[in-house]
Design an enzyme around this catalytic site. Structure first.
Site, PDB file in Angstrom:
ATOM      1  CG  HIS A  81      -0.894   3.358  -1.006  1.00 54.52           C
ATOM      2  ND1 HIS A  81       0.589   2.599  -2.022  1.00 54.52           N
ATOM      3  CD2 HIS A  81      -2.041   2.699  -0.555  1.00 54.52           C
ATOM      4  CE1 HIS A  81      -0.539   1.103  -1.177  1.00 54.52           C
ATOM      5  NE2 HIS A  81      -1.570   2.261  -0.427  1.00 54.52           N
ATOM      6  CG  ASP A 116      11.107  11.059  19.186  1.00 56.59           C
ATOM      7  OD1 ASP A 116      10.524  10.958  19.711  1.00 56.59           O
ATOM      8  OD2 ASP A 116      12.005  10.429  18.193  1.00 56.59           O
ATOM      9  CD  GLU A 166      -4.773  -2.361   4.848  1.00 56.14           C
ATOM     10  OE1 GLU A 166      -5.681  -1.339   3.645  1.00 56.14           O
ATOM     11  OE2 GLU A 166      -3.480  -1.632   4.652  1.00 56.14           O
TER      12      GLU A 166
HETATM   13  O1  LIG Z   1      -6.756  -0.620   1.262  1.00 53.58           O
HETATM   14  C1  LIG Z   1      -7.905   0.971   1.232  1.00 53.58           C
HETATM   15  O2  LIG Z   1      -9.041   1.134   0.638  1.00 53.58           O
HETATM   16  C2  LIG Z   1      -6.785   1.249   1.202  1.00 53.58           C
HETATM   17  O3  LIG Z   1      -6.041   0.855   3.111  1.00 53.58           O
HETATM   18  C3  LIG Z   1      -7.138   2.717   1.493  1.00 53.58           C
HETATM   19  C4  LIG Z   1      -6.432   2.753   0.386  1.00 53.58           C
HETATM   20  O4  LIG Z   1      -5.250   2.538   0.531  1.00 53.58           O
HETATM   21  C5  LIG Z   1      -6.437   4.483  -0.294  1.00 53.58           C
HETATM   22  O5  LIG Z   1      -4.990   4.905  -0.348  1.00 53.58           O
HETATM   23  C6  LIG Z   1      -7.090   4.207  -1.632  1.00 53.58           C
HETATM   24  O6  LIG Z   1      -6.463   3.286  -2.572  1.00 53.58           O
END
Ligand SMILES: O=C(O)C(=O)C[C@H](O)[C@@H](O)CO
Length: 265
Positions: free
Chosen positions: A48, A87, A152
Site C-alpha cells: 500500500h 536480489d 487475510e
Molecule cells: O489487512 C490488513 O490489516 C493488513 O494487511 C495491514 C494493512 O494493509 C495496513 O496497511 C493498514 O491498513
C-alpha cells in the site's frame, strides 16, 4: 564475507515476541528515523505504500546499520517481484493475500533456487550477495530468507491448516483490515469476530510450529494478542502516528470536527 544472519528469522524460531512498526513513507530518510525507535522489526510496505524496487533498496540501505530488522512487504506474490526484492538484499518477505496452499507453495518456490524452486540465479550481480563477496550465497543466503505469508480472507482462514504446513513458510501474518472486509465487517478490524478468528488462526499456526503475527495499533489490543501468543505484532504505523498526533494538536485549537475515519487495526 559472511552472509548476514537474519535476526528476525531466528527470533521467530526461538519464540521471542517481536514488536514492529509499519514504515509507510516510502522514503529512506523517514524509514531510517523509524529504525532508531527501537522496534524489533519494521515493515517496508510495498503493497500500500508508493514503493518500487529502488525505493525499497534505498530503505534497506538506510536501515542496515540499525538493529530493527526490515521486513519487505511485496505488492503481491508475483515471482518476478520476489526475485528482484531478494536480489537487492531483502532477507524477510511478507506476501499479502495468500488464500490457498498452492499459493503458499508458489511463494516459497519463488524464494528458492532450482531444483527446489524457481528463483532465477543472478544474485552475484546484486546486493544480496554483496556483489559476489559472499561466495556461498546460494546456500547460506537462502538459509537466512524468512517467508511470511499474509492470511487475510475467509478463504485463507478456511485453508490455514494447509497453508501453515508448507515447508519454508516461517510465519503467518493475519491482516485484520482485509480480513474484516472479507468477513463483511468493513472497517471493523477490532470487531470481536475478527479478533476471535485471528486468535484461532494463530493457534493453528503455533501448533504447526509457525509464528503468527498481526497488526494492532491499539495498545491494549496489541497486548492482548501478545498475551494470546501472537508472536510478532506491528504496534504502530508511522504515517498515522504523524497525522493522528497532528490532528490531535489541531483539535486543541479548533475543537473536534467530528470526522469519521476508518480504523486500521
Ligand atoms: O489487512 C490488513 O490489516 C493488513 O494487511 C495491514 C494493512 O494493509 C495496513 O496497511 C493498514 O491498513
Amino acid at each position: 564475507m559472511k552472509n548476514p544472519a537474519n535476526s528476525f528469522k531466528r527470533a521467530l524460531a526461538s519464540g521471542d515476541p517481536q514488536l514492529g512498526i509499519w514504515a509507510s513513507f516510502a522514503d529512506p530518510y523517514a524509514t531510517e528515523a523509524v529504525a532508531t525507535i527501537g522496534a524489533d522489526w519494521l515493515l517496508i510496505d510495498g503493497e500500500h505504500g508508493p514503493n518500487d524496487v529502488r525505493s525499497i533498496l534505498a530503505q534497506l540501505q538506510a536501515v542496515a546499520p540499525y538493529a530493527s530488522h526490515p521486513v519487505v512487504r511485496v505488492v503481491d506474490a508475483n515471482p518476478s517481484v520476489i526475485k528482484q526484492v531478494l536480489d537487492i538484499g531483502a532477507q524477510t518477505l511478507m506476501v499479502p493475500m495468500i488464500d490457498t496452499v498452492e499459493q503458499a507453495r508458489a511463494v516459497v518456490a519463488a524464494t528458492r533456487y532450482p531444483p527446489k524452486g524457481i528463483r532465477g540465479v543472478g544474485a552475484a550481480l546484486g546486493r544480496a550477495s554483496r556483489w559476489a563477496s559472499i561466495p556461498d550465497y546460494a546456500d547460506s543466503g537462502v538459509q537466512e530468507i524468512c517467508v511470511i505469508v499474509q492470511v487475510e480472507s475467509v478463504k485463507g482462514l478456511a485453508n490455514i491448516d494447509e497453508i501453515v504446513s508448507v515447508e519454508g513458510v516461517d510465519g503467518v501474518f493475519f491482516g485484520p483490515v482485509d480480513l474484516s472486509a472479507s468477513m463483511d465487517l468493513m472497517d471493523q478490524p477490532t470487531h470481536p469476530d475478527v479478533v476471535r478468528a485471528i486468535g484461532q488462526g494463530a493457534s493453528v499456526a503455533r501448533a504447526a510450529g509457525k509464528a503468527a503475527g498481526v497488526l494492532a495499533t491499539d495498545v491494549e489490543r496489541a497486548k492482548g494478542y501478545l498475551a494470546a501468543g501472537v508472536q510478532f505484532v506491528a504496534v504502530g504505523i508511522d504515517i498515522l502516528m504523524l497525522v493522528n498526533s497532528g490532528r490531535a494538536l489541531l483539535r486543541e485549537f479548533k475543537g473536534d470536527r467530528d470526522e469519521k475515519r476508518p480504523s486500521y487495526g
